[in-house]
Design a protein around this motif. Structure first.
Motif, PDB file in Angstrom:
ATOM      1  N   ASP A 223     -14.078 -22.044  44.462  1.00 57.71           N
ATOM      2  CA  ASP A 223     -14.065 -20.888  45.359  1.00 57.71           C
ATOM      3  C   ASP A 223     -12.674 -20.559  45.907  1.00 57.71           C
ATOM      4  O   ASP A 223     -12.528 -19.597  46.660  1.00 57.71           O
ATOM      5  N   THR A 224     -11.664 -21.329  45.559  1.00 59.04           N
ATOM      6  CA  THR A 224     -10.314 -21.108  46.082  1.00 59.04           C
ATOM      7  C   THR A 224      -9.714 -19.824  45.500  1.00 59.04           C
ATOM      8  O   THR A 224      -9.752 -19.622  44.274  1.00 59.04           O
ATOM      9  N   PRO A 225      -9.166 -18.926  46.334  1.00 62.84           N
ATOM     10  CA  PRO A 225      -8.511 -17.722  45.797  1.00 62.84           C
ATOM     11  C   PRO A 225      -7.388 -18.094  44.819  1.00 62.84           C
ATOM     12  O   PRO A 225      -6.609 -19.009  45.065  1.00 62.84           O
ATOM     13  N   VAL A 226      -7.341 -17.384  43.692  1.00 61.00           N
ATOM     14  CA  VAL A 226      -6.331 -17.644  42.665  1.00 61.00           C
ATOM     15  C   VAL A 226      -5.647 -16.344  42.278  1.00 61.00           C
ATOM     16  O   VAL A 226      -6.140 -15.253  42.572  1.00 61.00           O
ATOM     17  N   GLU A 227      -4.509 -16.487  41.626  1.00 61.24           N
ATOM     18  CA  GLU A 227      -3.760 -15.335  41.127  1.00 61.24           C
ATOM     19  C   GLU A 227      -3.623 -15.422  39.616  1.00 61.24           C
ATOM     20  O   GLU A 227      -3.746 -16.501  39.035  1.00 61.24           O
ATOM     21  N   PHE A 228      -3.353 -14.268  38.993  1.00 60.19           N
ATOM     22  CA  PHE A 228      -3.094 -14.211  37.560  1.00 60.19           C
ATOM     23  C   PHE A 228      -1.669 -13.740  37.328  1.00 60.19           C
ATOM     24  O   PHE A 228      -1.158 -12.884  38.056  1.00 60.19           O
TER      25      PHE A 228
END
Length: 654
Positions: A223-228
């Motif tokens: 559930d941790t926010p991630v970036e691309f």
């Protein structure tokens, strides 16, 4: 005992290929190469010399071409020099114990449920921790792992950050009542048990290790926010789904960059998605990745539409990547580096050559491929300009030729088969459909390529091929290949940026009682190699993952091999010795050491998992197979990191 080939294990989803391309298999390559050598040299002796690679299987074999061994397994170093392996091998085991050689000791350090900070939520042995509590605890099923020293010289071997993956979950053990009824809370807890843990550890005066309070301690979960970042940017249409991108799942092995970050690698991500919508059908790309309506049996889609293939079709495209995490910056977002491709990444082994970063990865499914990413220009210059070296470069896939040579084929839009006329849109499309791109250029099918490691003494690259369902027998005349093997190659001139290489076979795993081609004995026989890692002195550590549907079964050819284990090999001599064995139902995985090599950390994954031999473990009887490491009569088995030291304080393995 019969010398017939054992029956290949049926019950392992990783062993079911989704590769329907006409590309040649490694087995076809090997069979042709064997035929060529037999014709030139005559008889079975030539075939035997080839099967184990130049100089590795027989004292009479040809001299190695690129730093191979000089004798059969069990032999000493040429000239009687100092032995690289200085311990007595342990025997095979069927006990519920973690066994190490005489003169060594093992300490269970951070089992599943340990709070990442000393004042965090305590473990509940009935599995009753909430989702919020699990998010502050060590996750389930430890896998790839690295020790980042905090300090220089002796201090760096006394204190550091241990960063480790949590590959998947056993829902029978994770929930007090098992998975019978999937709920939103159970999905949240399952997501919290996945991902990556970062903990700070310190060595006490008595030589034992302890987890300490740290501002760097953190959990990265599903559930941790991630970036691309890279060619498939965060706003790419294929990534548009419910909410912002979150989480990383099914992290198997790992990688470490020259600039000190950790790479978590998403493997069997397709298993978490499903749907009850009978009108849903997989696209060709989804079919190639093994996506199905039933998924892997987790049933999250029944309680959370995020994982419903019909209701939220693009969410699945957010998985299958390599994820960069900075362990020194606990508030930084993990970044999915899309230039490295979207497959079922087993790991990501990073090195540098000619100032450029190079990353190797295996796609762990039967019949899939080995990849290499070569960065664009000097990585230090890239970082000085504010660019990630993992965002700019070329992704290649390997093809293995008949004559022991190989070539890296670029997966670049506009080149070869990857053109607009052939249905490819741009480089982002190539990376979203990496498997199909590799099919199109003619990569060589492999028997489940897993961990990759690099010999620090000569730059040879080693890859474990766990087993295969029958690709013409990828590296020896076994069809199918239930035992696996280790292949190695030397890049041209030792340059990891090269596009050609030479390859051979380091060792054939298995039991000579069933397969006379296997040159192993009681002190080193093993099957299904998985984890593999070189220490700085050049010891090759080999870890096994024999399926629990095969362990201890004569019908599978595994009755003499015992529980999963870890071995050490001397690549120069070919000597291999068994270093440890794990408890029942487990896999041995993850290997890292302190800089002084006086503590070795390994992971015991899924102890107590249901096995055909020992029985079924479930929420009503969680201890049916194992009760390691707590042996609590009211508890349950727990994956754990183990710290191994020598009683005399010496180097591990020496």
């Amino acid at each position: 005992m019969s010398a017939q080939h054992p029956v290949f294990p049926e019950v392992d989803p990783d062993d079911v290929s989704s590769n329907s391309s006409d590309n040649q298999s490694f087995g076809e390559v090997v069979q042709r190469r064997m035929s060529r050598r037999n014709a030139l040299l005559g008889g079975t002796a030539a075939a035997a010399a080839f099967l184990v690679g130049p100089g590795l299987g027989s004292a009479a074999a040809a001299a190695p071409q690129h730093g191979g061994g000089h004798g059969r397994p069990g032999g000493g170093r040429p000239g009687g020099g100092r032995r690289l392996l200085g311990f007595e091998p342990v025997g095979t085991s069927d006990t519920d114990e973690f066994l190490v050689p005489d003169g060594y000791q093992a300490q269970v350090l951070i089992p599943w449920g340990t709070p990442i900070r000393p004042d965090g939520p305590a473990w509940r042995k009935d599995g009753g921790n909430t989702a919020e509590e699990q998010a502050e605890q060590i996750g389930m099923n430890h896998d790839g792992m690295h020790f980042f020293p905090l300090g220089n010289h002796r201090e760096g071997s006394r204190r550091g950050l241990l960063v480790l993956n949590h590959e998947y979950i056993d829902q029978e053990l994770l929930f007090p009542d098992g998975p019978a009824e999937m709920t939103e809370e159970k999905v949240r807890k399952a997501l919290a048990a996945h991902g990556v843990s970062v903990v700070e550890i310190e060595r006490r005066r008595d030589g034992s290790w302890e987890r300490v309070d740290s501002r760097r301690a953190r959990r990265v979960t599903g559930d941790t926010p991630v970036e691309f970042s890279g060619p498939v940017s965060g706003d790419h249409p294929a990534l548009r789904a419910q909410g912002r991108p979150r989480g990383t799942l099914n992290n198997c092995s790992h990688g470490v960059t020259p600039w000190g970050t950790y790479l978590a690698c998403e493997e069997n991500w397709n298993n978490y998605f499903g749907t009850t919508d009978e009108s849903w059908q997989p696209t060709p790309t989804q079919e190639r990745y093994g996506v199905s309506a039933s998924g892997g049996g987790f049933d999250w889609h029944l309680a959370d539409s995020r994982f419903d293939l019909a209701a939220n079709p693009n969410e699945i495209n957010r998985f299958g990547w390599i994820v960069e995490i900075d362990p020194q910056r606990p508030r930084s977002a993990p970044v999915k580096r899309t230039a490295l491709g979207r497959v079922k990444h087993e790991g990501c082994t990073v090195t540098e050559s000619r100032g450029r970063v190079v990353a190797y990865t295996g796609d762990d499914q039967d019949g899939d491929y080995i990849y290499k990413f070569v960065g664009e220009g000097n990585w230090r210059f890239q970082r000085a300009r504010g660019r990630s070296p993992l965002d700019h470069g070329t992704l290649y896939v390997a093809t293995f030729q008949d004559d022991g040579r190989g070539r890296w084929l670029p997966l670049v839009f506009g080149e070869g088969e990857l053109t607009e006329a052939n249905g490819w849109q741009d480089q982002a499309d190539v990376l979203l459909r990496t498997r199909e791109a590799a099919d199109a250029v003619g990569a060589t099918k492999m028997d489940r390529p897993e961990w990759i490691t690099i010999n620090p003494k000569n730059n040879d690259v080693y890859c474990t091929l766990t087993n295969g369902s029958g690709w013409g027998n990828a590296v020896n005349p076994r069809d199918p290949n239930p035992y696996g093997h280790i292949v190695r190659w030397s890049e041209r001139n030792g340059d990891h940026t090269a596009t050609t290489f030479e390859w051979d076979i380091f060792v054939l795993a298995g039991d000579p009682a069933y397969d006379p081609q296997v040159e192993l004995d009681e002190g080193n026989r093993f099957g299904s190699p998985d984890g593999v890692w070189f220490d700085p002195d050049g010891r090759l550590w080999i870890q096994t993952d024999v399926s629990n549907s095969s362990q201890h079964l004569a019908s599978k050819g595994y009755d003499n091999i015992g529980n999963n284990q870890m071995l050490a090999a001397d690549p120069e001599t070919g000597e291999i010795r068994r270093f440890l064995t794990g408890p029942r139902g487990c896999e041995i995985t993850g290997a890292t050491a302190t800089p002084d090599q006086r503590t070795l950390f390994v992971n015991v994954q899924h102890p107590g998992e249901s096995t055909t031999h020992w029985g079924e473990a479930n929420h009503e009887n969680p201890r049916a197979v194992s009760n390691w490491p707590d042996f609590d009569p009211d508890g349950r088995p727990r994956s754990a990191t183990v710290a191994i030291t020598r009683l005399d304080g010496g180097k591990i393995g020496a």
